[in-house]
Design a protein around this motif. Structure first.
Motif, short mmCIF file in Angstrom:
data_model
loop_
_atom_site.label_atom_id
_atom_site.label_comp_id
_atom_site.label_asym_id
_atom_site.label_seq_id
_atom_site.Cartn_x
_atom_site.Cartn_y
_atom_site.Cartn_z
N THR A 12 -2.24 -1.97 -0.77
CA THR A 12 -3.31 -1.18 -1.30
C THR A 12 -4.99 -1.68 -1.96
N GLN A 14 -8.96 0.08 -3.34
CA GLN A 14 -9.41 1.57 -4.47
C GLN A 14 -11.04 1.04 -3.04
N THR A 20 -7.12 5.42 -3.69
CA THR A 20 -6.41 4.36 -3.07
C THR A 20 -6.05 4.52 -2.00
N GLN A 21 -6.52 3.11 -1.00
CA GLN A 21 -5.73 3.33 0.73
C GLN A 21 -4.94 2.19 0.69
N ARG A 22 -4.57 2.70 1.91
CA ARG A 22 -3.11 1.76 2.56
C ARG A 22 -4.64 0.57 2.88
#
Length: 55
Positions: A12, A14, A20-22
Motif C-alpha cells: 500500500t 498513500q 491509502t491505495q493498493r
C-alpha cells in the motif's frame, strides 16, 4: 541484458490526499522468455544473435 529477476508483490501507499491505495509490483526474469525463443530458433536451424538496446 535487461532484468534477470522475477518477483510479484503488493503493498500500500498513500496518494497526495492521504488516501491509502493498493499497489502491485511485477518483475520477470528475461531468461524465462529468451531461453525458449532461442531454443526454438536454433532448433529450426537459424542463428540466434542477442541484441542489446539502450534507451
Amino acid at each position: 541484458m535487461g532484468t534477470r529477476r522475477r518477483s510479484t508483490g503488493s503493498g500500500t501507499q498513500q496518494d497526495p490526499e492521504g488516501r491509502t491505495q493498493r499497489v502491485e509490483v511485477f518483475r520477470f526474469d528475461t531468461r524465462e522468455m529468451t531461453d525458449p525463443l532461442r531454443d526454438a530458433v536454433v532448433g529450426a536451424g537459424w542463428t540466434w544473435r542477442g541484441v542489446l538496446f539502450k534507451l
